[in-house]
Design a protein around this motif. Structure first.
Motif, PDB file in Angstrom:
ATOM      1  N   CYS A  43      45.688  82.307  16.992  1.00 25.50           N
ATOM      2  CA  CYS A  43      46.334  82.870  15.804  1.00 25.50           C
ATOM      3  C   CYS A  43      46.883  81.763  14.905  1.00 25.50           C
ATOM      4  CB  CYS A  43      47.458  83.817  16.221  1.00 25.50           C
ATOM      5  SG  CYS A  43      48.304  84.612  14.839  1.00 25.50           S
ATOM      6  N   CYS A  44      46.568  81.835  13.631  1.00 31.42           N
ATOM      7  CA  CYS A  44      47.049  80.893  12.607  1.00 31.42           C
ATOM      8  C   CYS A  44      46.545  79.476  12.827  1.00 31.42           C
ATOM      9  CB  CYS A  44      48.577  80.891  12.535  1.00 31.42           C
ATOM     10  SG  CYS A  44      49.292  82.503  12.148  1.00 31.42           S
ATOM     11  N   SER A  45      45.532  79.297  13.667  1.00 30.87           N
ATOM     12  CA  SER A  45      44.959  77.980  13.886  1.00 30.87           C
ATOM     13  C   SER A  45      44.059  77.605  12.715  1.00 30.87           C
ATOM     14  CB  SER A  45      44.141  77.962  15.181  1.00 30.87           C
ATOM     15  OG  SER A  45      43.058  78.879  15.089  1.00 30.87           O
ATOM     16  N   ALA A  46      43.718  76.315  12.625  1.00 29.55           N
ATOM     17  CA  ALA A  46      42.858  75.861  11.532  1.00 29.55           C
ATOM     18  C   ALA A  46      41.474  76.483  11.628  1.00 29.55           C
ATOM     19  CB  ALA A  46      42.753  74.330  11.555  1.00 29.55           C
ATOM     20  N   ARG A  47      40.949  76.655  12.854  1.00 28.57           N
ATOM     21  CA  ARG A  47      39.627  77.244  13.011  1.00 28.57           C
ATOM     22  C   ARG A  47      39.627  78.722  12.662  1.00 28.57           C
ATOM     23  NH1 ARG A  47      42.117  76.689  17.866  1.00 28.57           N
ATOM     24  NH2 ARG A  47      41.774  78.188  19.554  1.00 28.57           N
ATOM     25  N   CYS A  48      40.730  79.400  12.967  1.00 25.19           N
ATOM     26  CA  CYS A  48      40.845  80.816  12.596  1.00 25.19           C
ATOM     27  C   CYS A  48      40.996  80.969  11.079  1.00 25.19           C
ATOM     28  CB  CYS A  48      42.035  81.443  13.318  1.00 25.19           C
ATOM     29  SG  CYS A  48      42.233  83.215  13.012  1.00 25.19           S
ATOM     30  N   ASN A  49      41.775  80.075  10.478  1.00 29.32           N
ATOM     31  CA  ASN A  49      41.923  80.114   9.023  1.00 29.32           C
ATOM     32  C   ASN A  49      40.591  79.847   8.323  1.00 29.32           C
ATOM     33  OD1 ASN A  49      44.654  80.618   9.282  1.00 29.32           O
ATOM     34  ND2 ASN A  49      45.248  78.469   9.078  1.00 29.32           N
ATOM     35  N   LEU A  50      39.779  78.958   8.901  1.00 29.71           N
ATOM     36  CA  LEU A  50      38.458  78.701   8.339  1.00 29.71           C
ATOM     37  C   LEU A  50      37.602  79.961   8.408  1.00 29.71           C
ATOM     38  CD1 LEU A  50      36.244  76.824   7.251  1.00 29.71           C
ATOM     39  CD2 LEU A  50      35.742  76.168   9.630  1.00 29.71           C
ATOM     40  N   ALA A  51      37.665  80.668   9.547  1.00 29.16           N
ATOM     41  CA  ALA A  51      36.900  81.909   9.683  1.00 29.16           C
ATOM     42  C   ALA A  51      37.340  82.947   8.651  1.00 29.16           C
ATOM     43  CB  ALA A  51      37.060  82.470  11.095  1.00 29.16           C
ATOM     44  N   PRO A  78      43.709  68.007   6.915  1.00 31.28           N
ATOM     45  CA  PRO A  78      45.053  67.432   6.787  1.00 31.28           C
ATOM     46  C   PRO A  78      46.153  68.238   7.459  1.00 31.28           C
ATOM     47  CG  PRO A  78      44.419  68.502   4.744  1.00 31.28           C
ATOM     48  CD  PRO A  78      43.220  68.556   5.635  1.00 31.28           C
ATOM     49  N   ARG A  79      45.871  69.491   7.820  1.00 30.54           N
ATOM     50  CA  ARG A  79      46.947  70.355   8.340  1.00 30.54           C
ATOM     51  C   ARG A  79      46.700  70.833   9.769  1.00 30.54           C
ATOM     52  NH1 ARG A  79      45.843  71.304   3.213  1.00 30.54           N
ATOM     53  NH2 ARG A  79      44.237  72.811   3.769  1.00 30.54           N
ATOM     54  N   ILE A  80      45.698  70.327  10.441  1.00 28.30           N
ATOM     55  CA  ILE A  80      45.404  70.755  11.803  1.00 28.30           C
ATOM     56  C   ILE A  80      46.327  70.036  12.783  1.00 28.30           C
ATOM     57  CG2 ILE A  80      43.658  68.980  12.210  1.00 28.30           C
ATOM     58  CD1 ILE A  80      42.036  71.049  13.757  1.00 28.30           C
ATOM     59  N   SER A  81      46.709  70.720  13.861  1.00 28.16           N
ATOM     60  CA  SER A  81      47.556  70.091  14.868  1.00 28.16           C
ATOM     61  C   SER A  81      46.729  69.150  15.736  1.00 28.16           C
ATOM     62  CB  SER A  81      48.207  71.161  15.754  1.00 28.16           C
ATOM     63  OG  SER A  81      47.242  71.798  16.559  1.00 28.16           O
ATOM     64  N   ASP A  82      47.378  68.167  16.326  1.00 31.34           N
ATOM     65  CA  ASP A  82      46.676  67.226  17.200  1.00 31.34           C
ATOM     66  C   ASP A  82      46.097  67.936  18.409  1.00 31.34           C
ATOM     67  OD1 ASP A  82      47.292  65.127  15.522  1.00 31.34           O
ATOM     68  OD2 ASP A  82      49.118  64.561  16.622  1.00 31.34           O
ATOM     69  N   GLN A  83      46.817  68.928  18.925  1.00 31.20           N
ATOM     70  CA  GLN A  83      46.344  69.671  20.095  1.00 31.20           C
ATOM     71  C   GLN A  83      45.044  70.405  19.779  1.00 31.20           C
ATOM     72  OE1 GLN A  83      48.711  73.039  21.186  1.00 31.20           O
ATOM     73  NE2 GLN A  83      47.921  73.139  23.285  1.00 31.20           N
ATOM     74  N   GLU A  84      45.011  71.085  18.634  1.00 26.96           N
ATOM     75  CA  GLU A  84      43.802  71.822  18.271  1.00 26.96           C
ATOM     76  C   GLU A  84      42.647  70.878  17.971  1.00 26.96           C
ATOM     77  OE1 GLU A  84      42.230  75.307  15.203  1.00 26.96           O
ATOM     78  OE2 GLU A  84      44.160  74.331  14.855  1.00 26.96           O
ATOM     79  N   LYS A  85      42.940  69.785  17.290  1.00 25.76           N
ATOM     80  CA  LYS A  85      41.891  68.813  16.968  1.00 25.76           C
ATOM     81  C   LYS A  85      41.250  68.274  18.247  1.00 25.76           C
ATOM     82  CE  LYS A  85      42.962  65.777  13.891  1.00 25.76           C
ATOM     83  NZ  LYS A  85      43.553  64.555  13.257  1.00 25.76           N
ATOM     84  N   GLU A  86      42.081  67.908  19.234  1.00 30.60           N
ATOM     85  CA  GLU A  86      41.566  67.383  20.495  1.00 30.60           C
ATOM     86  C   GLU A  86      40.743  68.432  21.231  1.00 30.60           C
ATOM     87  OE1 GLU A  86      43.214  65.477  24.703  1.00 30.60           O
ATOM     88  OE2 GLU A  86      44.616  66.068  23.120  1.00 30.60           O
ATOM     89  N   TYR A  87      41.228  69.665  21.203  1.00 29.32           N
ATOM     90  CA  TYR A  87      40.511  70.753  21.892  1.00 29.32           C
ATOM     91  C   TYR A  87      39.120  70.955  21.284  1.00 29.32           C
ATOM     92  CZ  TYR A  87      39.263  75.585  23.039  1.00 29.32           C
ATOM     93  OH  TYR A  87      38.607  76.712  23.434  1.00 29.32           O
ATOM     94  N   ILE A  88      39.035  71.033  19.967  1.00 27.12           N
ATOM     95  CA  ILE A  88      37.753  71.274  19.308  1.00 27.12           C
ATOM     96  C   ILE A  88      36.795  70.105  19.524  1.00 27.12           C
ATOM     97  CG2 ILE A  88      36.611  71.599  17.071  1.00 27.12           C
ATOM     98  CD1 ILE A  88      39.130  73.065  16.132  1.00 27.12           C
ATOM     99  N   VAL A  89      37.285  68.897  19.295  1.00 23.86           N
ATOM    100  CA  VAL A  89      36.430  67.709  19.402  1.00 23.86           C
ATOM    101  C   VAL A  89      35.911  67.534  20.827  1.00 23.86           C
ATOM    102  CG1 VAL A  89      36.397  65.197  19.253  1.00 23.86           C
ATOM    103  CG2 VAL A  89      37.483  66.531  17.435  1.00 23.86           C
ATOM    104  N   ASN A  90      36.777  67.726  21.825  1.00 22.29           N
ATOM    105  CA  ASN A  90      36.367  67.523  23.208  1.00 22.29           C
ATOM    106  C   ASN A  90      35.429  68.590  23.728  1.00 22.29           C
ATOM    107  OD1 ASN A  90      37.784  65.144  23.473  1.00 22.29           O
ATOM    108  ND2 ASN A  90      39.597  66.097  24.358  1.00 22.29           N
ATOM    109  N   THR A  91      35.639  69.857  23.339  1.00 25.34           N
ATOM    110  CA  THR A  91      34.766  70.922  23.841  1.00 25.34           C
ATOM    111  C   THR A  91      33.394  70.878  23.191  1.00 25.34           C
ATOM    112  OG1 THR A  91      35.736  72.456  22.221  1.00 25.34           O
ATOM    113  CG2 THR A  91      36.614  72.505  24.468  1.00 25.34           C
ATOM    114  N   ILE A  92      33.332  70.530  21.924  1.00 27.44           N
ATOM    115  CA  ILE A  92      32.036  70.447  21.248  1.00 27.44           C
ATOM    116  C   ILE A  92      31.310  69.167  21.636  1.00 27.44           C
ATOM    117  CG2 ILE A  92      30.898  70.229  18.998  1.00 27.44           C
ATOM    118  CD1 ILE A  92      33.009  72.061  17.836  1.00 27.44           C
TER     119      ILE A  92
END
Length: 506
Positions: A38-46, A263-277
């Motif tokens: 919820c309210c994550s950068a990937r959800c906002n993109l969707a 510019p507004r993504i959290s470090d936690q979400e960025k790491e999660y997306i980059v590492n899983t992909i």
């Protein structure tokens, strides 16, 4: 670590026959901190994509309803024996007898064949930019192409009344140019999700963003009818074009190509997306394995199945208002509202299907291949049955609308099936693959309105029954082909030598 994890998770999820990978998937998934959706950068993109494709479909279908108001008596064309066909005398209202139109608004004498050509003109241009759009989006990023495609189409839409006044040829050319601009949008979306969508969230994120198309059709049909009735049909194109320009401005301000650049993504979400992909996401460079793609059976299964599915979809998208007008004789406002109902169900069901598909994958109840095939079959065979039921509904407007709504609603299930299969078999080349599959998938958009114009040129129940029979038959054939030849496994040609070597060493 990113490379190792990216390869391991895809091997675990996508190879149903490799049980030894399941413990690895479970262990690493537990170790990785998953940020809230919820309210994550990937959800906002969707969500931004959702509204973007709502605008895209508004720009695409506005002519379908406006055509009823633009043409001087759409259901007064002579039948083959020289007399008018009115097989449904008990219809609610006949728009030909009481034109629901403002005084002074121009109307044109275009026969059913010309209307079919104009409704299909968009797809002539749409064909040519799918593959280049997917290729360039995969190299440079999809943000500029998705936003630019919508912006160009919106600006051209503002010129529609002028083109209609100049003549049918000018309108045909303008609609083809609109399709040319809009053709890059879906491949650009797929290229962006290759960088943004974690493997276990692909179905829900892509279904949510793609569902904007059905939502746009649902809103555009009644809104177009209301505007035609209240302000005249030219205002439809001014409103739709303005909405597209506004969305494009917001898109360029708020969206980034890659989570690393946001510019507004959290470090936690960025790491999660980059590492899983892992390394499967990102730019594919200038080199693309064209020959292995051309020889790939799973890719051809996607191509043929999408063509078959799109036949019925585009038939309804472009010609349903004409059916409501010429056969069931609903007035303009009733027509636009009832034409929208099927897309309400399709919108809701496609989002729900994405959530269910991801849950099945997360719980390891099914593999990717099984999930894609089940959702494709449900989303094509069951709707085909309801299209046959429409043919048998005769002059009953209530039954016809009910069956059409059920058909489009259940058809939304295929959004979690064949329509996202490209990113399963080759994440890195997903934009290119969607460009290829959408190019072939657009052929029905060109042909279906023309075929409808021929089959239903006398506006008879028999002619329209044949339209629904053809659509149903084509859908069933597509479902069978995907069931036999489709796959959800990562293809060998989609993995680089460096990745293979790293995977072997791990």
């Amino acid at each position: 670590m990113a490379l190792k994890y990216g390869c391991s998770i895809n091997s675990a999820v996508e190879d149903e026959n490799s049980e030894e990978n399941s413990p690895l998937l479970q262990k690493e998934a537990e170790e990785l901190s998953v940020p809230p959706k919820c309210c994550s950068a990937r959800c906002n993109l969707a969500i931004m994509m959702f509204f973007g494709f709502a605008v895209v479909y508004g720009l695409r279908v506005n002519l379908s309803v406006a055509m009823v108001a633009m043409v001087n008596g759409t259901n007064s064309q002579p039948s083959l024996n020289g007399s008018e066909t009115h097989e449904c005398p008990g219809a609610l209202n006949s728009s030909s007898q009481s034109p629901d139109q403002l005084d002074g608004v121009p109307r044109y004498n275009w026969d059913s064949q010309m209307q079919g050509m104009l409704l299909g003109a968009f797809f002539f241009g749409y064909l040519f930019t799918q593959i280049p759009g997917g290729y360039l989006s995969g190299h440079f990023g999809g943000r500029i192409f998705l936003g630019g495609g919508v912006l160009c189409t919106a600006i051209l839409t503002l010129l529609t009344p002028l083109a209609a006044e100049l003549g049918a040829r000018w309108l045909f050319a303008l609609r083809a140019l609109e399709g040319f601009g809009e053709g890059v949008t879906y491949p650009a979306m797929m290229a962006m999700w290759a960088c943004w969508a974690p493997p276990l969230e692909r179905a829900r994120l892509m279904s949510l963003s793609g569902a904007g198309g059905n939502f746009g059709a649902f809103v555009s049909f009644p809104l177009t009818g209301f505007i035609c009735h209240s302000l005249g049909w030219p205002a439809v194109f001014y409103w739709c074009g303005g909405a597209g320009c506004l969305w494009a401005i917001l898109w360029f301000i708020l969206v980034s190509d890659d989570p690393r650049k946001h510019p507004r993504i959290s470090d936690q979400e960025k790491e999660y997306i980059v590492n899983t992909i892992g390394s499967e996401g990102g730019s594919h460079g200038w080199s693309v394995p064209l020959l292995p793609m051309l020889l790939s059976v799973p890719l051809w299964a996607i191509i043929i199945t999408q063509m078959c599915s799109n036949w019925s979809y585009y038939t309804l998208l472009t010609s349903l208002p004409t059916y409501m007008d010429t056969v069931l004789h609903f007035d303009l406002r009733q027509n636009s509202f009832l034409s929208a109902l099927p897309y309400l169900g399709g919108w809701l069901f496609s989002v729900l299907s994405g959530v269910i598909a991801d849950n099945l994958l997360e719980r390891e109840l099914m593999g990717v291949t099984a999930i894609r095939k089940i959702f494709t079959v449900v989303g094509m065979v069951v709707p085909a049955g309801f299209l046959v039921a429409v043919a048998f509904s005769g002059c009953s407007g209530g039954l016809a609308v009910t069956f059409l709504t059920l058909s489009s609603t259940i058809g939304g299930a295929s959004s979690a099936g064949v329509y996202m299969n490209q990113i399963d078999i080759a994440p890195r080349y997903a934009g290119v693959l969607l460009g290829i599959t959408n190019t072939f998938g657009t052929i029905p958009g060109v042909l279906a309105p023309i075929v409808v114009g021929q089959l239903a040129k006398d506006h008879s129940l028999t002619g329209w029954s044949n339209v629904f029979y053809v659509s149903a038959g084509v859908s069933v054939v597509g479902a069978i082909i995907f069931t036999v030849f489709g796959s959800g496994k990562l293809q060998n040609w989609a993995v680089s030598e460096d990745e293979r070597e790293a995977d072997r060493e791990s």
